[in-house]
Design an enzyme around this catalytic site. Structure first.
Site, PDB file in Angstrom:
ATOM      1  N   CYS A 168      41.390  37.152  32.423  1.00 12.63           N
ATOM      2  CA  CYS A 168      42.363  36.083  32.658  1.00 12.63           C
ATOM      3  C   CYS A 168      41.670  34.722  32.685  1.00 12.63           C
ATOM      4  CB  CYS A 168      43.100  36.329  33.978  1.00 12.63           C
ATOM      5  SG  CYS A 168      44.342  35.075  34.326  1.00 12.63           S
ATOM      6  N   CYS A 179      43.175  32.278  35.223  1.00  8.20           N
ATOM      7  CA  CYS A 179      42.776  32.519  36.621  1.00  8.20           C
ATOM      8  C   CYS A 179      41.320  32.120  36.864  1.00  8.20           C
ATOM      9  CB  CYS A 179      42.907  34.001  36.985  1.00  8.20           C
ATOM     10  SG  CYS A 179      44.344  34.831  36.309  1.00  8.20           S
ATOM     11  N   ASP A 180      40.421  32.431  35.928  1.00  9.16           N
ATOM     12  CA  ASP A 180      38.983  32.355  36.210  1.00  9.16           C
ATOM     13  C   ASP A 180      38.231  31.268  35.435  1.00  9.16           C
ATOM     14  OD1 ASP A 180      39.387  34.585  37.802  1.00  9.16           O
ATOM     15  OD2 ASP A 180      38.909  35.990  36.197  1.00  9.16           O
TER      16      ASP A 180
END
Ligand code: FAD
Ligand code: NAP
Length: 304
Positions: free
Chosen positions: A130, A133-134
């Protein structure tokens, strides 16, 4: 007894809930996380009609807000099974059972893994599925993206906001991604490609990923490349294990339906990414949802 329970509140499930509730049915969604599904992991959406550009979380909220006003119950739970009792169904979670006349399965699909040494070991220590997200944790690093589809190319473009460089490794010599994404990637100075190649091993130390062994599938040559992070986008598997016993999936777990989203079981519908289909997009998910919401109403009218 609900008229319809919708399992999963991604774009498909939320649209089914909208249409079923507007037909005055008693409707609940059963969701294991926040409403929105994959849209919550998508930064920029540029192909949803009516919006030139909208973030995934914002589109999620726009789809979710009207549901509460229409009286849709938003239940929390991880669905573990469906029991087909003929004219009604039981939807089971770990600690609850719900009775309903119809069920709409909208559980989507999850990221596939590449299954090489180091992938599991360095998960969350440099291996990610992701970028949204990261990505911000990888500022000024050299990153590897695995895959050649829309996800790999779109997320590689997103990662250039943070990374020093992004390399896409693909097992063939041409991308599967949409042309518009390909053109952007080829024009981006931070993105380069390793063609005809696969990841053999992800290596690192006690802290994080440090390098990746990559094999050229044409020559068999394996070379080691330094990367601070690896983002894997090699496709999707359906989230349908919990309905295996119903016998409604194909050999790969996708759920075949007819044009009305009906599965092989009466009163059980399947929509969105979990369905056997050619194009997995937000637009096609909402189209499926509209049809299933309306068909659930029709099923109840016909069987009452
Ligand atoms: P999902 O969005 O996957 O929602 C399924 C929901 O079901 C989830 O909320 C999940 O928590 C829930 N669920 C699963 N199992 C259970 C269970 N057992 N019990 C309870 N709840 C459960 N499409 C576009 O059109 N434009 C884009 O720009 C775009 N970008 C994308 C970027 C990425 C990185 C990815 C992976 C996909 C992208 N897509 C895009 C595709 C799009 O996100 C999907 O086609 C769409 O989200 C499918 O909707 P869905 O409702 O079928 O499933
Ligand atoms: P995908 O379209 O199935 O592409 C998967 C890619 O990974 C392919 O290029 C495939 O190679 C490669 N691959 C598969 N298994 C591999 C392995 N074991 N090792 C190395 N490479 C492997 O999956 P996706 O890109 O995740 O997209 C999923 C769905 O979401 C699609 O329907 C897509 O259109 C949609 N989506 C849309 C958008 C958008 O509209 N902007 C963005 C993201 C996703 P081959 O090409 O050789 O098969």
């Amino acid at each position: 007894m609900y008229d319809t329970i919708i399992i999963g509140a991604g774009p498909a499930g939320m649209t089914a809930a909208l249409y079923a509730a507007r037909s005055n049915l008693k409707v609940a969604t059963l969701e294991q996380g926040a409403p929105g599904g994959q849209m919550n992991n998508t930064s920029d959406i540029e192909n949803y009609p009516g919006f030139e550009l909208i973030s995934g979380p914002e589109l999620s909220m726009k789809m979710f807000e009207p549901l509460e006003k229409l009286g849709v119950e938003n239940l929390y739970g991880i669905v573990t099974g469906i029991e087909d009792k003929g004219d009604y169904k039981i939807v089971k979670t770990d600690d609850e059972e719900y009775q309903t006349k119809t069920v709409i399965i909208a559980t989507g699909a999850k990221h596939r893994h590449i299954g090489v040494p180091g992938e599991a070991e360095f998960n969350s220590r440099g291996v990610s599925y992701c970028a949204v997200c990261d990505g911000a944790f990888f500022r000024n690093q050299d990153l590897l993206v695995v895959g050649g589809g829309d996800s790999a190319v779109e997320e590689a473009l997103f990662l250039t906001r943070f990374a020093s460089s992004v390399t896409i490794v693909h097992r063939r010599d041409e991308l599967r991604a949409q042309k518009v994404l390909q053109d952007r990637a080829f024009a981006n100075e931070k993105i380069s490609f390793i063609w005809d190649s696969i990841v053999k091993e992800i290596k690192g130390d006690a802290i994080k990923v440090r390098s990746v062994d990559i094999e050229n599938v044409k020559t068999g040559e394996v070379t080691n490349h330094e990367f601070g992070g690896v983002f894997v986008y090699v496709g999707l598997d359906p989230v349908s294990d919990f309905v295996k016993e119903l016998g409604i999936t194909d050999e790969n777990g996708w759920i075949p339906t007819d044009d009305h989203m009906k599965t092989s079981r009466k009163g059980i519908f399947a929509i969105g990414d979990v369905r056997q289909k050619d194009l997995r997009q937000i637009t096609t998910a909402v189209g499926d949802g509209a049809m299933a919401g309306q068909q659930a109403y029709q099923y109840i009218v016909d069987n009452d």
